[in-house]
Write an enzyme that holds these catalytic residues in place. Sequence first.
Site, short mmCIF file in Angstrom:
data_model
loop_
_atom_site.label_atom_id
_atom_site.label_comp_id
_atom_site.label_asym_id
_atom_site.label_seq_id
_atom_site.Cartn_x
_atom_site.Cartn_y
_atom_site.Cartn_z
N LYS A 200 8.42 -15.06 9.67
CA LYS A 200 9.15 -15.85 8.68
C LYS A 200 10.58 -16.06 9.14
O LYS A 200 11.12 -17.15 9.10
CB LYS A 200 9.09 -15.14 7.32
CG LYS A 200 9.80 -15.86 6.21
CD LYS A 200 9.59 -15.16 4.88
CE LYS A 200 10.49 -15.81 3.82
NZ LYS A 200 10.37 -15.17 2.52
N GLU A 206 10.22 -6.24 16.37
CA GLU A 206 8.92 -6.01 17.01
C GLU A 206 8.34 -7.33 17.52
O GLU A 206 7.86 -7.41 18.66
CB GLU A 206 7.93 -5.40 16.01
CG GLU A 206 8.28 -4.01 15.53
CD GLU A 206 9.14 -4.01 14.26
OE1 GLU A 206 9.92 -4.97 14.05
OE2 GLU A 206 9.05 -3.02 13.50
N GLY A 257 6.74 -12.67 2.53
CA GLY A 257 5.95 -12.28 3.71
C GLY A 257 4.55 -11.83 3.35
O GLY A 257 3.55 -12.26 3.93
N ARG A 258 4.46 -10.97 2.34
CA ARG A 258 3.15 -10.40 2.00
C ARG A 258 2.30 -11.35 1.18
O ARG A 258 1.17 -11.01 0.80
CB ARG A 258 3.33 -9.06 1.30
CG ARG A 258 4.28 -9.08 0.13
CD ARG A 258 4.76 -7.68 -0.22
NE ARG A 258 5.75 -7.67 -1.29
CZ ARG A 258 7.06 -7.77 -1.10
NH1 ARG A 258 7.54 -7.94 0.11
NH2 ARG A 258 7.89 -7.72 -2.12
N GLU A 343 4.87 -2.52 -0.96
CA GLU A 343 6.14 -3.21 -0.66
C GLU A 343 6.59 -3.98 -1.90
O GLU A 343 7.79 -4.13 -2.14
CB GLU A 343 5.98 -4.15 0.55
CG GLU A 343 7.31 -4.53 1.18
CD GLU A 343 7.18 -5.24 2.52
OE1 GLU A 343 6.93 -6.46 2.52
OE2 GLU A 343 7.33 -4.61 3.57
N HIS A 374 -17.66 10.27 4.91
CA HIS A 374 -17.79 11.37 5.87
C HIS A 374 -16.42 11.89 6.31
O HIS A 374 -16.31 12.57 7.33
CB HIS A 374 -18.62 10.92 7.07
CG HIS A 374 -20.01 10.53 6.66
ND1 HIS A 374 -21.03 11.44 6.58
CD2 HIS A 374 -20.51 9.35 6.24
CE1 HIS A 374 -22.13 10.84 6.16
NE2 HIS A 374 -21.83 9.56 5.93
N LYS A 502 15.79 -0.10 9.50
CA LYS A 502 16.00 -1.14 10.53
C LYS A 502 17.43 -1.09 11.04
O LYS A 502 17.69 -1.15 12.24
CB LYS A 502 15.77 -2.54 9.94
CG LYS A 502 14.36 -2.99 9.81
CD LYS A 502 14.38 -4.50 9.44
CE LYS A 502 13.12 -4.94 8.75
NZ LYS A 502 13.18 -6.30 8.21
O1 F6P Z 1 8.70 -5.09 6.63
C1 F6P Z 1 9.63 -5.97 6.12
C2 F6P Z 1 9.24 -7.40 6.34
O2 F6P Z 1 10.32 -8.18 5.98
C3 F6P Z 1 7.99 -7.83 5.56
O3 F6P Z 1 8.23 -8.12 4.25
C4 F6P Z 1 7.55 -8.98 6.37
O4 F6P Z 1 6.24 -9.35 6.06
C5 F6P Z 1 7.72 -8.42 7.77
O5 F6P Z 1 8.91 -7.67 7.69
C6 F6P Z 1 7.77 -9.42 8.88
O6 F6P Z 1 8.86 -10.27 8.76
P1 F6P Z 1 8.93 -11.63 9.56
O7 F6P Z 1 7.76 -12.46 9.15
O8 F6P Z 1 10.24 -12.25 9.19
O9 F6P Z 1 8.86 -11.31 11.03
#
Ligand code: F6P
Length: 534
Positions: A200, A206, A257-258, A343, A374, A502
């Site tokens: 987003k 990452e 995001g979610r 979240e 199990h 972060k």
């Molecule tokens: O973990 C925090 C967060 O902002 C989530 O809400 C989101 O889905 C994720 O990081 C990834 O964010 P982005 O889509 O901006 O890379």
Amino acid sequence: MSLRPVPPRCDETPAWAALAGHYQAHGRGFDLREAFARDPQRFESLSVEAGSIFADLSKNWLDAATLRCLLDLADQCGIQQRRQSLMNGEVLNTTEGRAALHTALRAPRGQGPFSAEVHAVLDAMLEFVEGVRQAGRIRHVVNIGIGGSDLGPQMAVPALQAFTHPDLTLHFISNVDAHDITHLLRRLSPHDTLFVVASKTFTTQETMANAHAAKAWFKAQGGRDIGAHFVATTTNVAAAADFGIRTTFGFWDWVGGRYSLWSAIGLPIALAIGAQHFRDLLAGAHAMDQHFAHTPLKRNLPILLGLLDIWYRNFHHLSSRNVAPYYQGLGRLPAYLQQLEMESNGKSVNLRGEPLEFATSPVIWGEPGTNGQHAYFQMLHQGTDVIPVEFILVKTPFHDLVESHAKLLANGLAQAQALMLGKNTDEARKETPPTASPNIDPVTLAHHRTFRGNRPSTTLVLDALTPHSLGQLLALYEHRVFVSGAIWGINSFDQWGVELGKAMCSKLLPRFQTGEMTGLDASTAGLLRRLISE
Ligand code: F6P
């Protein structure tokens, strides 16, 4: 878009006090076996159908009186108005000044807010999808994203395996741990691989690290046309262009995001199942939106599940919920639901910023059945904590091993039955223990073999797991999380809790180079020293 007035505090409503009284009088001692004996119509009156989802709530600690109190709570907390505000695109996410309009992403053309923009991106994305699927040059699609930019597609693609393109393999890279991407890249070649950089913000550490690793690999392997092998799904079109990406499918800040798998973030799903099936997924979610928006509260499944969550969390003080999909394709559903619920509702202040005096999000966890049986079902049956379980059963599979499927369903049903009925010590004593040991007397052994039972569960039944029914199921969960969050009066759409770690990581990272320890607490310094020592 306008700001809505803050709703009343749930714990100050008359219904909350009534529920506390009802809990003392009837809730604490509620016995499922007695409830079924008292009311032969219990299953019929406590099961609800919402589209193609049948939900049996009868194995839960509630009855008509409990439901009346819970529905009063929903009413007194203004749930109808909150629901309307959600659908209208009002600014419910007050701390970020945003609406939460995921329902607009699945509204039919011409309906709902932002319809022209939503359908323009959807049409362009699905045209691209059909182009890739028909050209046949791409065999591997690698989605690089994390959190909401990963979990939805990663969960939905295997769930819909029966609908996927036979020659396209989808891969999902999320962790900054290069273990994942290096292992995958060894098996790929640039000419038939498409990377989807899903973020987003297009700034997530990452995702950016993995995207750059993929680009470096692509060039090192002789790949020339980054623009043809990398696409982006993001709200930050400029950053994607800076990365060298020519094809970007955008979305908007009002997509959390979610809640984003319905947007361009769903591109890997669409590549896997094709345009028409992706439209069916959206249509299923929209059907659940309609159910949520228009069904009276007492037959409204997201409302009922959300209220049940409140009943267990705030009055019975149960701190976790297990999700047990008896469908291997839904193996990542618990992980997806962890983000969706924890979240969203893992908050400890209300919309006014006041600290809450009651509990919010439970821990959500689970594994597909029968594997969980199990592993941790021992604790669900005989542990000291009561953990409500949510069984998801799918009547008809897409394979023809009918007997295996009957075994799967029988296992799911039996677990719910065993949790509820239990086995008393007399029954345990009458049984011949399979491995009677001379070192233990029969009475002691019978105590070990006793199940107290009366452990609650909900069972959701789907006829088949199709794009349409999966859409319904996921939207059901979204709205259920909305309902508990709305009653608690929290902001279910921000996630400030992920920021502190972060920020600290950004400050720590340079110290791995410099070895500078000044200002660090003793534990962090000690650990860092160990991690960077020669
Ligand atoms: O973990 C925090 C967060 O902002 C989530 O809400 C989101 O889905 C994720 O990081 C990834 O964010 P982005 O889509 O901006 O890379």
